[in-house]
Design a protein around this motif. Structure first.
Motif, short mmCIF file in Angstrom:
data_model
loop_
_atom_site.label_atom_id
_atom_site.label_comp_id
_atom_site.label_asym_id
_atom_site.label_seq_id
_atom_site.Cartn_x
_atom_site.Cartn_y
_atom_site.Cartn_z
N ALA A 6 -34.63 -19.63 11.29
CA ALA A 6 -34.76 -20.14 12.66
C ALA A 6 -33.44 -20.04 13.41
N VAL A 7 -32.34 -20.35 12.73
CA VAL A 7 -31.03 -20.29 13.38
C VAL A 7 -30.64 -18.83 13.65
N VAL A 8 -30.97 -17.94 12.74
CA VAL A 8 -30.68 -16.52 12.94
C VAL A 8 -31.45 -15.99 14.14
N TYR A 9 -32.74 -16.34 14.24
CA TYR A 9 -33.53 -15.91 15.40
C TYR A 9 -32.94 -16.46 16.70
N ALA A 10 -32.50 -17.69 16.67
CA ALA A 10 -31.89 -18.29 17.87
C ALA A 10 -30.62 -17.52 18.24
N ALA A 11 -29.82 -17.16 17.24
CA ALA A 11 -28.60 -16.40 17.51
C ALA A 11 -28.93 -15.03 18.10
N LEU A 12 -29.98 -14.39 17.60
CA LEU A 12 -30.39 -13.10 18.13
C LEU A 12 -30.86 -13.22 19.57
N GLU A 20 -23.03 -16.75 25.06
CA GLU A 20 -22.15 -17.13 23.95
C GLU A 20 -22.92 -17.97 22.92
N ILE A 21 -22.71 -17.66 21.65
CA ILE A 21 -23.40 -18.36 20.57
C ILE A 21 -22.58 -19.60 20.19
N THR A 22 -23.13 -20.76 20.51
CA THR A 22 -22.50 -22.04 20.17
C THR A 22 -23.51 -22.88 19.40
N SER A 23 -23.01 -23.89 18.71
CA SER A 23 -23.91 -24.73 17.93
C SER A 23 -24.89 -25.48 18.83
N ASP A 24 -24.43 -25.91 20.00
CA ASP A 24 -25.32 -26.63 20.93
C ASP A 24 -26.46 -25.74 21.42
N LYS A 25 -26.15 -24.50 21.74
CA LYS A 25 -27.17 -23.58 22.24
C LYS A 25 -28.14 -23.20 21.13
N THR A 28 -30.44 -26.18 20.66
CA THR A 28 -31.40 -26.29 21.75
C THR A 28 -32.58 -25.33 21.56
N LEU A 29 -32.27 -24.10 21.20
CA LEU A 29 -33.34 -23.11 21.00
C LEU A 29 -34.24 -23.47 19.82
N VAL A 30 -33.64 -23.88 18.72
CA VAL A 30 -34.42 -24.22 17.52
C VAL A 30 -35.27 -25.45 17.79
N LYS A 31 -34.70 -26.43 18.48
CA LYS A 31 -35.43 -27.65 18.80
C LYS A 31 -36.61 -27.34 19.73
N ALA A 32 -36.41 -26.41 20.68
CA ALA A 32 -37.47 -26.01 21.59
C ALA A 32 -38.61 -25.32 20.85
N ALA A 33 -38.29 -24.68 19.73
CA ALA A 33 -39.31 -24.02 18.92
C ALA A 33 -40.05 -25.02 18.05
N GLY A 34 -39.56 -26.23 17.99
CA GLY A 34 -40.22 -27.27 17.20
C GLY A 34 -39.95 -27.18 15.71
N ILE A 35 -38.80 -26.66 15.36
CA ILE A 35 -38.44 -26.50 13.94
C ILE A 35 -37.31 -27.47 13.62
N PHE A 42 -26.21 -25.24 12.35
CA PHE A 42 -25.83 -24.77 13.69
C PHE A 42 -24.33 -24.51 13.78
N SER A 43 -23.55 -25.43 13.26
CA SER A 43 -22.10 -25.25 13.33
C SER A 43 -21.64 -24.12 12.40
N LEU A 44 -22.27 -23.98 11.25
CA LEU A 44 -21.90 -22.89 10.33
C LEU A 44 -22.14 -21.52 10.97
N TYR A 45 -23.33 -21.36 11.54
CA TYR A 45 -23.65 -20.07 12.16
C TYR A 45 -22.81 -19.82 13.40
N ALA A 46 -22.57 -20.85 14.18
CA ALA A 46 -21.75 -20.69 15.39
C ALA A 46 -20.33 -20.27 15.03
N LYS A 47 -19.76 -20.88 13.98
CA LYS A 47 -18.41 -20.51 13.55
C LYS A 47 -18.39 -19.11 12.96
N ALA A 48 -19.41 -18.76 12.20
CA ALA A 48 -19.45 -17.43 11.57
C ALA A 48 -19.61 -16.32 12.59
#
Length: 106
Positions: A6-12, A20-25, A28-35, A42-48
């Protein structure tokens, strides 16, 4: 769907929209998907992915080693070095089989 996926799809999605890919964004996307995803992802992927070109990363998934060095070598040089590496690996394999006292067809 797994949390990581889910986080990877949000990043894509963010990368595709050139946002810009941030943990907040991502959150927001993952929460909107209901997951439901643990906040640490979120912070791990945003930092990576910070400062990374996700499109370039995806296009170079199978590229060997450092992309700049491979591109600088040129097609003929890369082919020659690949062929030499394959020949060397075959020779090492043959030697190692002989050392053990048996071969493929023994």
């Amino acid at each position: 769907m797994s949390a990581e996926l889910a986080v990877v799809y949000a990043a894509l999605i963010l990368q595709d929209d050139q946002i810009e890919i941030t943990s907040d964004k991502l959150q927001t996307l993952v929460k909107a998907a209901g997951i439901e995803v643990e906040p640490v992802w979120f912070s791990l992927y945003a930092k990576a992915l910070a400062g990374q070109d996700l499109k370039a990363l995806l296009l170079n998934v199978g590229a060997p080693g450092a992309g700049g060095a491979a591109a600088a070598t040129g097609a003929s040089g890369a082919a020659a070095s690949t062929e030499a590496a394959v020949e060397e690996a075959v020779e090492e394999k043959e030697e190692s089989d002989d050392d053990m006292g048996f071969g493929l067809f023994d």
